[in-house]
Write a protein that holds these residues in place. Structure first.
Motif, short mmCIF file in Angstrom:
data_model
loop_
_atom_site.label_atom_id
_atom_site.label_comp_id
_atom_site.label_asym_id
_atom_site.label_seq_id
_atom_site.Cartn_x
_atom_site.Cartn_y
_atom_site.Cartn_z
N VAL A 118 -16.86 7.85 -7.50
CA VAL A 118 -15.53 8.43 -7.33
C VAL A 118 -14.89 8.49 -8.71
O VAL A 118 -14.98 7.52 -9.48
CB VAL A 118 -14.65 7.56 -6.40
N GLU A 171 -11.08 9.24 -10.50
CA GLU A 171 -9.69 9.22 -10.02
C GLU A 171 -8.80 10.27 -10.69
O GLU A 171 -7.59 10.22 -10.59
CB GLU A 171 -9.11 7.81 -10.18
N SER A 222 -8.90 14.70 -11.84
CA SER A 222 -9.66 15.95 -11.81
C SER A 222 -9.98 16.44 -13.22
O SER A 222 -10.65 17.45 -13.39
CB SER A 222 -8.86 17.01 -11.06
N LYS A 223 -9.53 15.74 -14.23
CA LYS A 223 -9.74 16.17 -15.62
C LYS A 223 -10.91 15.41 -16.25
O LYS A 223 -10.93 14.19 -16.23
CB LYS A 223 -8.49 15.90 -16.48
N CYS A 224 -11.80 16.11 -16.86
CA CYS A 224 -12.80 15.58 -17.80
C CYS A 224 -13.82 14.60 -17.23
O CYS A 224 -15.03 14.83 -17.29
CB CYS A 224 -12.12 14.90 -18.99
N ILE A 259 -15.27 13.58 -14.61
CA ILE A 259 -16.39 13.92 -13.73
C ILE A 259 -17.59 14.40 -14.53
O ILE A 259 -18.74 14.17 -14.12
CB ILE A 259 -15.97 14.95 -12.64
N SER A 264 -5.92 9.77 -8.26
CA SER A 264 -4.79 8.83 -8.34
C SER A 264 -4.04 9.07 -9.64
O SER A 264 -3.07 8.36 -9.93
CB SER A 264 -5.30 7.38 -8.31
N GLY A 265 -4.53 10.00 -10.46
CA GLY A 265 -3.91 10.25 -11.76
C GLY A 265 -4.31 9.23 -12.83
O GLY A 265 -3.93 9.37 -13.98
N ARG A 266 -5.08 8.21 -12.43
CA ARG A 266 -5.48 7.18 -13.39
C ARG A 266 -6.82 7.55 -14.02
O ARG A 266 -7.65 8.22 -13.40
CB ARG A 266 -5.59 5.82 -12.70
N LEU A 305 -12.89 5.23 -12.79
CA LEU A 305 -13.98 5.68 -11.93
C LEU A 305 -14.62 4.48 -11.24
O LEU A 305 -14.49 3.34 -11.71
CB LEU A 305 -15.03 6.47 -12.72
N THR A 306 -15.27 4.76 -10.14
CA THR A 306 -15.99 3.72 -9.40
C THR A 306 -17.41 4.21 -9.13
O THR A 306 -17.61 5.35 -8.72
CB THR A 306 -15.30 3.43 -8.06
N ARG A 328 -15.40 -0.79 -10.35
CA ARG A 328 -14.38 0.15 -10.81
C ARG A 328 -14.07 -0.13 -12.29
O ARG A 328 -13.90 -1.29 -12.68
CB ARG A 328 -13.10 0.00 -9.97
N TRP A 337 -11.74 1.14 -15.75
CA TRP A 337 -10.60 1.94 -16.16
C TRP A 337 -10.25 1.72 -17.63
O TRP A 337 -10.63 0.69 -18.21
CB TRP A 337 -9.38 1.66 -15.26
N GLY A 344 -15.44 19.32 -14.89
CA GLY A 344 -14.65 18.51 -15.81
C GLY A 344 -13.81 19.33 -16.79
O GLY A 344 -12.72 18.90 -17.16
N GLU A 354 -1.83 0.15 -14.85
CA GLU A 354 -2.66 1.16 -15.50
C GLU A 354 -1.82 2.38 -15.85
O GLU A 354 -0.76 2.61 -15.28
CB GLU A 354 -3.82 1.57 -14.58
N SER A 355 -2.33 3.16 -16.78
CA SER A 355 -1.68 4.43 -17.12
C SER A 355 -2.06 5.46 -16.05
O SER A 355 -3.20 5.49 -15.58
CB SER A 355 -2.19 4.88 -18.48
N PHE A 356 -1.10 6.28 -15.65
CA PHE A 356 -1.42 7.34 -14.69
C PHE A 356 -0.61 8.59 -15.00
O PHE A 356 0.40 8.54 -15.68
CB PHE A 356 -1.18 6.87 -13.24
N ARG A 357 -1.10 9.71 -14.49
CA ARG A 357 -0.41 10.99 -14.66
C ARG A 357 -0.26 11.64 -13.30
O ARG A 357 -1.21 12.16 -12.74
CB ARG A 357 -1.22 11.91 -15.58
N PRO A 400 -0.31 6.84 -7.40
CA PRO A 400 -0.84 7.18 -6.08
C PRO A 400 -1.94 6.22 -5.61
O PRO A 400 -2.08 5.97 -4.42
CB PRO A 400 -1.41 8.60 -6.28
N GLY A 401 -2.68 5.64 -6.56
CA GLY A 401 -3.74 4.70 -6.18
C GLY A 401 -3.18 3.43 -5.56
O GLY A 401 -3.77 2.86 -4.64
N TYR A 440 -8.94 4.08 -2.18
CA TYR A 440 -10.23 4.25 -1.51
C TYR A 440 -11.07 2.99 -1.59
O TYR A 440 -12.16 2.93 -1.03
CB TYR A 440 -10.99 5.43 -2.14
#
Lengths: 193, 193
Positions: free
Chosen positions: A53, A55, A57-59, A61, A82-84, A87-88, A99, A101, B73, B171-174, B182-183, B188
């Protein structure tokens, strides 16, 4: 034995070359992602079947796609946003995982990476040729990780319904609901006559 | 000049080998996807900067990732799920594009592919070694395409808000919304102590 992590690309340099070819350039986020995946696969050694997974959608993956057998198309890696920047990697069977981060507290020791991560540096101010070697030198020094258990509900694969023909466009589609496909109920594009 | 379509992998055979290495096996849906992408890039010749949409979360995105510079990505290919086996390649600047889909009417001339597509054949009944050569032989014979214009609203890239620290996990999030990421509002996975 399948090769995972940097080993899959013959080391960090091989990963950076594969990244440039696949992603288009050596995106700093994916460089960090490489170290995140490499840490995770090491912690998951002995588990043969891994799902992932990411968390954001940017980069990120793309690091998973380059360093594991998980791709967006085979469904072994999914975005749960989650915007963070996290990854897991987890065992498909037991749902046990790791996980990883980017840890804001640890970034303090790496001022250039910190400025880039929090978007306080312009690309001109901090070009890739300067930033990426800092990221490679920092390696796992900016990361934290924990063992996790993925919740089966969240991780459960959705099985698409059987294909049927849309009463409107006549194409085959797979989705719950009416006989009209989701595309005909509102599309991202219009036909040019 | 960037290489696109089958040419990017040195032909159909090269694509099938790259597919096996990347996706894990020669998934029939991605084999069809290869012909869909190849048709689309030919129709978009002369357009230098291409984005892509795939209309299903299954398989198809890997054909785009293997035969164009678009990856999950780097954000140049996105899933907009209509449940249909279709994709669109379009010009990033003008939004003019080509949509390609598997045409159920044309499948009638290819009974093995039709049985597989509509899930009427078991894997034992129709193994990959039989099915994939039929797909390669059919090529674009099972596809239809049209010129389209992508709606700028649907195609517009979302710019994530600036990073900030979550009041809960730290953690940092966007993401838009409260100070809690959101996490932390529902994850999950759970931490293993």
């Amino acid at each position: 034995m399948q090769k995972l992590g940097f080993e899959r690309r013959g080391g960090v340099e091989g990963f950076l070359r594969a990244l440039e070819e696949f992603h288009g350039y050596r995106a700093p986020g994916v460089v960090i992602g490489g170290f995140m995946v490499d840490l995770a696969v090491r912690q998951m050694r002995g588990h043969e079947m891994l799902d992932a997974v990411v968390e954001t959608s940017k980069c990120l993956i793309d690091a998973v796609q380059l360093l594991t057998p998980c791709t967006a198309g085979n469904g072994w890696v999914r975005v749960i946003d989650s915007g963070r920047y996290a990854l897991t990697l987890y065992d498909k069977v037991t749902f046990e995982g790791v996980r990883v981060w980017v840890d804001p507290k640890k970034l303090a020791g790496f001022p250039e990476i910190e400025r880039w991560f929090f978007r306080r540096a312009s690309k001109k101010d901090l070009p890739l040729e300067v930033l990426n070697p800092k990221i490679v030198a920092a390696g796992e020094g900016i990361l934290s990780w924990r063992r996790v258990r993925v919740l089966t509900g969240a991780a459960g694969k959705r099985h698409a319904p059987e294909p049927r023909l849309c009463s409107d466009c006549g194409e085959s589609f797979r989705a719950e609901g009416p006989e009209r496909c989701p595309g005909c109920r509102g599309s991202y594009c219009e036909v040019v006559e």
